[in-house]
Scaffold this motif. Sequence first.
Motif, PDB file in Angstrom:
ATOM      1  N   GLN A 116       0.848  -1.185   0.000  1.00 50.40           N
ATOM      2  CA  GLN A 116       0.000   0.000   0.000  1.00 50.40           C
ATOM      3  C   GLN A 116       0.887   1.240   0.000  1.00 50.40           C
ATOM      4  O   GLN A 116       1.843   1.320   0.770  1.00 50.40           O
ATOM      5  CB  GLN A 116      -0.915   0.017   1.232  1.00 50.40           C
ATOM      6  N   THR A 117       0.581   2.201  -0.860  1.00 48.93           N
ATOM      7  CA  THR A 117       1.383   3.417  -0.957  1.00 48.93           C
ATOM      8  C   THR A 117       0.482   4.640  -0.951  1.00 48.93           C
ATOM      9  O   THR A 117      -0.680   4.583  -1.362  1.00 48.93           O
ATOM     10  CB  THR A 117       2.234   3.440  -2.239  1.00 48.93           C
ATOM     11  N   GLU A 118       1.047   5.739  -0.492  1.00 48.97           N
ATOM     12  CA  GLU A 118       0.377   7.030  -0.531  1.00 48.97           C
ATOM     13  C   GLU A 118       0.988   7.857  -1.661  1.00 48.97           C
ATOM     14  O   GLU A 118       2.171   7.700  -1.983  1.00 48.97           O
ATOM     15  CB  GLU A 118       0.543   7.765   0.801  1.00 48.97           C
ATOM     16  N   PRO A 119       0.210   8.744  -2.268  1.00 48.05           N
ATOM     17  CA  PRO A 119       0.751   9.518  -3.392  1.00 48.05           C
ATOM     18  C   PRO A 119       1.818  10.500  -2.944  1.00 48.05           C
ATOM     19  O   PRO A 119       1.744  11.073  -1.863  1.00 48.05           O
ATOM     20  CB  PRO A 119      -0.480  10.253  -3.934  1.00 48.05           C
ATOM     21  N   ARG A 120       2.834  10.643  -3.777  1.00 50.25           N
ATOM     22  CA  ARG A 120       3.868  11.644  -3.570  1.00 50.25           C
ATOM     23  C   ARG A 120       4.353  12.083  -4.946  1.00 50.25           C
ATOM     24  O   ARG A 120       4.615  11.252  -5.802  1.00 50.25           O
ATOM     25  CB  ARG A 120       5.022  11.085  -2.736  1.00 50.25           C
ATOM     26  N   GLU A 121       4.458  13.366  -5.157  1.00 51.79           N
ATOM     27  CA  GLU A 121       4.732  13.904  -6.485  1.00 51.79           C
ATOM     28  C   GLU A 121       6.027  13.333  -7.065  1.00 51.79           C
ATOM     29  O   GLU A 121       7.088  13.394  -6.446  1.00 51.79           O
ATOM     30  CB  GLU A 121       4.832  15.437  -6.413  1.00 51.79           C
ATOM     31  N   ASP A 122       5.910  12.755  -8.260  1.00 55.52           N
ATOM     32  CA  ASP A 122       7.066  12.280  -9.030  1.00 55.52           C
ATOM     33  C   ASP A 122       7.936  11.296  -8.256  1.00 55.52           C
ATOM     34  O   ASP A 122       9.160  11.290  -8.391  1.00 55.52           O
ATOM     35  CB  ASP A 122       7.921  13.464  -9.504  1.00 55.52           C
ATOM     36  N   THR A 123       7.321  10.459  -7.428  1.00 60.44           N
ATOM     37  CA  THR A 123       8.086   9.495  -6.637  1.00 60.44           C
ATOM     38  C   THR A 123       7.559   8.086  -6.873  1.00 60.44           C
ATOM     39  O   THR A 123       6.357   7.849  -6.798  1.00 60.44           O
ATOM     40  CB  THR A 123       7.997   9.824  -5.135  1.00 60.44           C
ATOM     41  N   TYR A 124       8.477   7.170  -7.155  1.00 59.45           N
ATOM     42  CA  TYR A 124       8.141   5.758  -7.226  1.00 59.45           C
ATOM     43  C   TYR A 124       8.412   5.123  -5.863  1.00 59.45           C
ATOM     44  O   TYR A 124       9.430   5.411  -5.229  1.00 59.45           O
ATOM     45  CB  TYR A 124       8.984   5.051  -8.293  1.00 59.45           C
ATOM     46  N   PHE A 125       7.501   4.278  -5.421  1.00 62.94           N
ATOM     47  CA  PHE A 125       7.676   3.563  -4.168  1.00 62.94           C
ATOM     48  C   PHE A 125       8.168   2.151  -4.475  1.00 62.94           C
ATOM     49  O   PHE A 125       7.485   1.389  -5.156  1.00 62.94           O
ATOM     50  CB  PHE A 125       6.364   3.495  -3.386  1.00 62.94           C
ATOM     51  N   THR A 126       9.336   1.805  -3.970  1.00 59.03           N
ATOM     52  CA  THR A 126       9.897   0.478  -4.189  1.00 59.03           C
ATOM     53  C   THR A 126       9.437  -0.456  -3.080  1.00 59.03           C
ATOM     54  O   THR A 126       9.555  -0.133  -1.898  1.00 59.03           O
ATOM     55  CB  THR A 126      11.433   0.535  -4.215  1.00 59.03           C
ATOM     56  N   SER A 127       8.917  -1.616  -3.459  1.00 60.28           N
ATOM     57  CA  SER A 127       8.474  -2.598  -2.465  1.00 60.28           C
ATOM     58  C   SER A 127       9.437  -3.774  -2.358  1.00 60.28           C
ATOM     59  O   SER A 127       9.634  -4.321  -1.271  1.00 60.28           O
ATOM     60  CB  SER A 127       7.070  -3.107  -2.803  1.00 60.28           C
ATOM     61  N   LEU A 128      10.041  -4.172  -3.477  1.00 55.59           N
ATOM     62  CA  LEU A 128      10.996  -5.281  -3.493  1.00 55.59           C
ATOM     63  C   LEU A 128      12.206  -4.873  -4.323  1.00 55.59           C
ATOM     64  O   LEU A 128      12.068  -4.178  -5.326  1.00 55.59           O
ATOM     65  CB  LEU A 128      10.382  -6.539  -4.127  1.00 55.59           C
TER      66      LEU A 128
END
Length: 315
Positions: free
Chosen positions: A69-81
């Motif tokens: 689960q991720t929250e929005p952040r401008e121009d940011t990719y969320f890495t999970s693995l």
Amino acid sequence: MSKAFLCAACSAPLDPAHVEGTIVRCAYCRVAQPSPFAPRNVLASLAPRAGWRVYESRTREQGDELLVQTEPREDTYFTSLESHGTFDDFEATIALRLLWGDLETSRVTLMLRKGASGHYAAHLSTIGTFSLQLVTGTEPRVLVPWAASDAVRREPGALNELRVRAEGDRLSMFLNGRSVIALRDATYRHGSIALASYSKVPMAYAVRRAEITGLDAPHAIDVRGAPVPGALPQFLHAPPGQGVEVTLTWTGANKIAVIKAIREITGLGLADAKRLVESTPARVGDAASIADANRWIAHLAAQGARAERSQRAQK
């Protein structure tokens, strides 16, 4: 004839008889490393040696899946693995369900051959479209524009399998077993593999399976606690500008141990080694051979750091 996989520390052939779950131990130098003989499943174990680093602040196990689960952040990719190793040639497979997001921006991305200078990005959106980009710095270059395929299951929460194969300069992408991309690009030849997501609204997806099959021996592996064979000073003397260049790309949490490893590898004084580590990404030096470069990389990996190698032209 079966493919020979080589130890990332000493370049000796690995023996499948020494596979222990997801780990294989070299019969010559005894270094433990992720096994290239079988796919590694992140859900089988969250231990570092399962082949993946799991960002637990964004993930949790839910039944037989890993919920992200991720929250929005401008121009940011969320890495999970992210893979613990870096690879030349590999096949990576992610089976996942997109649970919620928006129809315009939400996507999951398999980052391929990821290094300090950039990576390839294989995207799959919540509406079932896909694309492939070349990311250098912050500017992506489109290799394959967004397109649709009837191979994608578009029902809410449907399971889709994204598989990417990188072999030399050949990149292939498959959706649920169907080939959707096949091209050649030689910009990046090795790096790590990561699963990330981007969305301008809250997003969630569930990973059912995450596998990496090495088609070549990994450069950098997680060998924490494993001895590094041989005396390091034996391979410090490659002529400048020749051999195999090694670059420190990530220091990890144990900076003191990494500084010590840099001093052992390079012979630098404390101040110079500290300066090198603090300026990551930074060039460590030129190893005399690929085997020696792999030893440097394994030694740094044992301290929780990450390094990459690249062949330098002989002058």
